[in-house]
Write an enzyme that holds these catalytic residues in place. Sequence first.
Site: not given
Ligand code: CMP
Length: 139
Positions: A11, A51, A59, A87, A93, A104, A114, A117, A128
Amino acid sequence: MTGKLTFTMIKPSAFKAGYTGNILTKFEEGGYKIIALKKTTLSKEQAGYFYEMHRERPFYGELTDFMSSGPIIAAILEKDNAVESFRKFIGATDPAKAEEGTIRKIYGKSLSENAVHGSDSDESAEREASFFFSLLERV
Ligand code: CMP
């Protein structure tokens, strides 16, 4: 046991902080073979499409602003049971909840920032991967 491929992005925050080399090394040390790799910058619209499944989430705006804020590294990785194992490998996450030693935990700063992805299913991995890479780029 499922597919052999997953999709990942480093990211914007992790790219900007100069963690790309270390993170790619960790992928390889974890047994993930890099099948395809590129640096690019997403527009807000492209991040929104990527997304799409989160469009109704509170969010979504923050996520797509952030993901279009600077360069990212996109990659297709290969390993047995790739989606599920990756994962676990990258951690929860929310970096604050991620296990010690995960990507992460080491490189993430917050839920948005984070570090990486990881696809959440084989179907997502395929969608993707084909969003970023043509067939020619995947051979
Ligand atoms: P990712 O694995 O890229 O998939 C979706 C992304 O949404 C996740 O990682 C986070 O970075 C983001 N995300 C998920 N929940 C929240 C949240 N509550 N607030 C902000 N970002 C979020």
